[in-house]
Design a protein around this motif. Structure first.
Motif, PDB file in Angstrom:
ATOM      1  N   LYS A 246      21.157  96.988  20.736  1.00 51.10           N
ATOM      2  CA  LYS A 246      20.985  97.386  19.329  1.00 51.10           C
ATOM      3  C   LYS A 246      21.567  96.372  18.351  1.00 51.10           C
ATOM      4  O   LYS A 246      21.465  96.540  17.137  1.00 51.10           O
ATOM      5  N   MET A 247      22.153  95.311  18.871  1.00 50.02           N
ATOM      6  CA  MET A 247      22.815  94.327  18.012  1.00 50.02           C
ATOM      7  C   MET A 247      21.850  93.186  17.703  1.00 50.02           C
ATOM      8  O   MET A 247      21.880  92.126  18.331  1.00 50.02           O
ATOM      9  N   ASP A 248      20.990  93.395  16.713  1.00 50.12           N
ATOM     10  CA  ASP A 248      19.927  92.431  16.435  1.00 50.12           C
ATOM     11  C   ASP A 248      20.444  91.097  15.918  1.00 50.12           C
ATOM     12  O   ASP A 248      19.737  90.085  15.975  1.00 50.12           O
ATOM     13  N   GLU A 249      21.661  91.061  15.423  1.00 46.87           N
ATOM     14  CA  GLU A 249      22.198  89.814  14.875  1.00 46.87           C
ATOM     15  C   GLU A 249      22.616  88.824  15.968  1.00 46.87           C
ATOM     16  O   GLU A 249      22.925  87.670  15.669  1.00 46.87           O
ATOM     17  N   TYR A 250      22.628  89.262  17.212  1.00 47.02           N
ATOM     18  CA  TYR A 250      23.031  88.387  18.326  1.00 47.02           C
ATOM     19  C   TYR A 250      21.814  87.918  19.119  1.00 47.02           C
ATOM     20  O   TYR A 250      20.894  88.692  19.382  1.00 47.02           O
ATOM     21  N   ASN A 251      21.845  86.659  19.502  1.00 44.58           N
ATOM     22  CA  ASN A 251      20.861  86.151  20.459  1.00 44.58           C
ATOM     23  C   ASN A 251      21.587  85.805  21.755  1.00 44.58           C
ATOM     24  O   ASN A 251      22.727  85.339  21.746  1.00 44.58           O
ATOM     25  N   VAL A 252      20.904  86.024  22.870  1.00 40.98           N
ATOM     26  CA  VAL A 252      21.515  85.814  24.180  1.00 40.98           C
ATOM     27  C   VAL A 252      20.913  84.579  24.845  1.00 40.98           C
ATOM     28  O   VAL A 252      19.722  84.306  24.723  1.00 40.98           O
ATOM     29  N   SER A 253      21.750  83.812  25.517  1.00 38.58           N
ATOM     30  CA  SER A 253      21.303  82.650  26.276  1.00 38.58           C
ATOM     31  C   SER A 253      22.155  82.541  27.539  1.00 38.58           C
ATOM     32  O   SER A 253      23.176  83.206  27.672  1.00 38.58           O
ATOM     33  N   MET A 254      21.719  81.674  28.454  1.00 39.24           N
ATOM     34  CA  MET A 254      22.433  81.520  29.719  1.00 39.24           C
ATOM     35  C   MET A 254      22.529  80.055  30.103  1.00 39.24           C
ATOM     36  O   MET A 254      21.683  79.243  29.723  1.00 39.24           O
ATOM     37  N   GLU A 255      23.554  79.748  30.906  1.00 36.13           N
ATOM     38  CA  GLU A 255      23.693  78.410  31.485  1.00 36.13           C
ATOM     39  C   GLU A 255      24.184  78.558  32.915  1.00 36.13           C
ATOM     40  O   GLU A 255      25.026  79.402  33.211  1.00 36.13           O
ATOM     41  N   GLU A 256      23.614  77.763  33.812  1.00 32.93           N
ATOM     42  CA  GLU A 256      24.102  77.726  35.191  1.00 32.93           C
ATOM     43  C   GLU A 256      24.287  76.287  35.632  1.00 32.93           C
ATOM     44  O   GLU A 256      23.512  75.410  35.238  1.00 32.93           O
TER      45      GLU A 256
ATOM     46  N   LYS B   2      21.164  71.380  45.298  1.00 30.07           N
ATOM     47  CA  LYS B   2      20.398  72.613  45.081  1.00 30.07           C
ATOM     48  C   LYS B   2      19.034  72.269  44.534  1.00 30.07           C
ATOM     49  O   LYS B   2      18.908  71.589  43.512  1.00 30.07           O
ATOM     50  N   LEU B   3      17.975  72.767  45.209  1.00 36.42           N
ATOM     51  CA  LEU B   3      16.614  72.334  44.891  1.00 36.42           C
ATOM     52  C   LEU B   3      15.960  73.154  43.790  1.00 36.42           C
ATOM     53  O   LEU B   3      15.174  72.618  43.014  1.00 36.42           O
ATOM     54  N   ASP B   4      16.225  74.457  43.746  1.00 36.08           N
ATOM     55  CA  ASP B   4      15.519  75.305  42.778  1.00 36.08           C
ATOM     56  C   ASP B   4      16.306  75.387  41.469  1.00 36.08           C
ATOM     57  O   ASP B   4      17.531  75.330  41.446  1.00 36.08           O
ATOM     58  N   ALA B   5      15.580  75.499  40.384  1.00 31.82           N
ATOM     59  CA  ALA B   5      16.186  75.658  39.059  1.00 31.82           C
ATOM     60  C   ALA B   5      15.257  76.513  38.200  1.00 31.82           C
ATOM     61  O   ALA B   5      14.064  76.240  38.153  1.00 31.82           O
ATOM     62  N   PRO B   6      15.771  77.533  37.537  1.00 28.00           N
ATOM     63  CA  PRO B   6      17.164  77.990  37.593  1.00 28.00           C
ATOM     64  C   PRO B   6      17.504  78.593  38.945  1.00 28.00           C
ATOM     65  O   PRO B   6      16.621  78.846  39.756  1.00 28.00           O
ATOM     66  N   SER B   7      18.764  78.831  39.168  1.00 29.09           N
ATOM     67  CA  SER B   7      19.211  79.404  40.431  1.00 29.09           C
ATOM     68  C   SER B   7      18.714  80.836  40.574  1.00 29.09           C
ATOM     69  O   SER B   7      18.401  81.520  39.588  1.00 29.09           O
TER      70      SER B   7
ATOM     71  N   ASP C  83      10.909  87.768  28.713  1.00 30.82           N
ATOM     72  CA  ASP C  83      10.753  86.790  29.787  1.00 30.82           C
ATOM     73  C   ASP C  83      11.850  85.745  29.667  1.00 30.82           C
ATOM     74  O   ASP C  83      12.468  85.611  28.611  1.00 30.82           O
ATOM     75  N   TRP C  84      12.100  85.026  30.758  1.00 33.83           N
ATOM     76  CA  TRP C  84      13.043  83.906  30.698  1.00 33.83           C
ATOM     77  C   TRP C  84      12.286  82.589  30.756  1.00 33.83           C
ATOM     78  O   TRP C  84      11.203  82.517  31.308  1.00 33.83           O
ATOM     79  N   LYS C  85      12.888  81.569  30.176  1.00 35.32           N
ATOM     80  CA  LYS C  85      12.303  80.225  30.189  1.00 35.32           C
ATOM     81  C   LYS C  85      13.396  79.223  30.551  1.00 35.32           C
ATOM     82  O   LYS C  85      14.548  79.372  30.140  1.00 35.32           O
ATOM     83  N   LEU C  86      13.027  78.219  31.307  1.00 33.51           N
ATOM     84  CA  LEU C  86      13.968  77.177  31.691  1.00 33.51           C
ATOM     85  C   LEU C  86      14.264  76.280  30.491  1.00 33.51           C
ATOM     86  O   LEU C  86      13.345  75.777  29.834  1.00 33.51           O
ATOM     87  N   ASP C  87      15.521  76.095  30.188  1.00 33.92           N
ATOM     88  CA  ASP C  87      16.069  75.172  29.192  1.00 33.92           C
ATOM     89  C   ASP C  87      15.970  75.631  27.743  1.00 33.92           C
ATOM     90  O   ASP C  87      16.953  75.563  27.017  1.00 33.92           O
TER      91      ASP C  87
ATOM     92  N   ASP D 150      11.876  85.221  24.304  1.00 31.51           N
ATOM     93  CA  ASP D 150      12.285  84.533  25.528  1.00 31.51           C
ATOM     94  C   ASP D 150      13.805  84.464  25.647  1.00 31.51           C
ATOM     95  O   ASP D 150      14.522  84.439  24.641  1.00 31.51           O
ATOM     96  N   LEU D 151      14.274  84.400  26.887  1.00 28.22           N
ATOM     97  CA  LEU D 151      15.674  84.166  27.203  1.00 28.22           C
ATOM     98  C   LEU D 151      15.785  82.770  27.807  1.00 28.22           C
ATOM     99  O   LEU D 151      15.183  82.494  28.849  1.00 28.22           O
ATOM    100  N   ALA D 152      16.521  81.889  27.160  1.00 31.32           N
ATOM    101  CA  ALA D 152      16.660  80.518  27.640  1.00 31.32           C
ATOM    102  C   ALA D 152      17.728  80.431  28.726  1.00 31.32           C
ATOM    103  O   ALA D 152      18.815  80.988  28.591  1.00 31.32           O
ATOM    104  N   ILE D 153      17.398  79.734  29.827  1.00 33.23           N
ATOM    105  CA  ILE D 153      18.353  79.458  30.896  1.00 33.23           C
ATOM    106  C   ILE D 153      18.474  77.945  31.039  1.00 33.23           C
ATOM    107  O   ILE D 153      17.514  77.269  31.420  1.00 33.23           O
ATOM    108  N   LYS D 154      19.633  77.418  30.720  1.00 31.93           N
ATOM    109  CA  LYS D 154      19.873  75.995  30.902  1.00 31.93           C
ATOM    110  C   LYS D 154      20.412  75.757  32.306  1.00 31.93           C
ATOM    111  O   LYS D 154      21.412  76.361  32.698  1.00 31.93           O
ATOM    112  N   ALA D 155      19.744  74.886  33.073  1.00 33.03           N
ATOM    113  CA  ALA D 155      20.151  74.598  34.452  1.00 33.03           C
ATOM    114  C   ALA D 155      20.692  73.173  34.537  1.00 33.03           C
ATOM    115  O   ALA D 155      19.995  72.219  34.178  1.00 33.03           O
TER     116      ALA D 155
END
Length: 238
Positions: free
Chosen positions: A123-133, A139-144, A163-167, A174-179
């Motif tokens: 419910k917190m629309d003012e926040y955006n979420v992202s990830m880093e691994e 390690k061959l696959d990305a993201p993990s 959905d998630w997207k790489l980088d 979309d949810l960004a995942i930096k690998a």
């Protein structure tokens, strides 16, 4: 318990140490130079096989285990496009398969924390979420697989993420995942919620492979006594 090891790299060797310390027996070790061992009596005698190999080899390894009627515990990631076929074998051919993108007990606690935080932040629309691994360069696959599991936990609980997207994000849904691949890092995962005024971060950093290996052996002990398609949720009973 009799254990077969499929893949005898660094993870396989760490699993072997912990399995022996817990009183188990290693009856078979299979790597790229001994793939015909799947038909040996030693392999068929195993109560369970623990598989840590490469994405392109994993599915065939599972099928060979099923043909030998040996339950499988696998931590290989990057093959999930064939997950429905594995579940079908479990349902219709009385096979046992235990899969986890990460066997670390701490990471699985982190998975649950991630889902709970996502529910709060929905419910917190003012926040955006992202990830880093961050992982080692081998390690061959990305993201993990761990990052994908975290992403799925967020997407299930935050309405605006589909959905998630790489980088980087391609749209606001979309949810960004930096690998990142560097050095010999066993695994670092960070989830960040950021607004214009602050940020909230949850973070898990593995110190070694030992935590993954212990979880895999615990999973093998569980799979040897249970059947069907199994996961860490079944083992830990969250």
């Amino acid at each position: 318990m009799k254990i077969a090891l499929i893949g005898y790299g660094k993870m396989g060797q760490e699993i072997e140490k912990i399995a022996l310390d817990r009183g188990h027996e290693i009856v078979s070790k299979i790597d790229v130079s001994s793939e015909d061992s799947f038909t040996d009596d030693a392999f068929k005698s195993a109560d369970v096989a623990i598989e840590f190999t490469r994405p392109e080899a994993a599915y065939d390894n599972y099928m060979k285990c099923f043909d030998a009627k040996v339950p499988v515990v696998s931590g290989t990631t990057g093959w999930l496009d064939k997950l429905a076929e594995i579940k079908d074998r479990c349902d219709n051919d009385n096979q046992t398969f235990f899969y986890a993108s990460n066997f670390s007990l701490g990471v699985n606690i982190f998975f649950e924390l991630n889902k709970q935080l996502a529910r709060i932040m929905n419910k917190m629309d003012e926040y955006n979420v992202s990830m880093e691994e961050v992982h080692h360069t081998q390690k061959l696959d990305a993201p993990s697989g761990t990052a994908i599991t975290l992403a799925e936990g967020i997407i299930e609980n935050i309405d605006k993420k589909n959905d998630w997207k790489l980088d980087q994000e391609e749209s606001n849904s979309d949810l960004a995942i930096k690998a990142i691949r560097e050095g010999q890092v066993p695994g670092i995962h960070t989830v960040k919620y950021e607004s214009s005024v602050d940020e909230i971060i949850i973070h898990h950093s593995a110190k070694s492979r030992k935590g993954f290996a212990l979880g895999a052996v615990l999973a093998a002990e569980f799979a040897s006594k249970n059947s069907g398609y199994l996961s860490m949720n079944d083992l830990l009973n969250f």
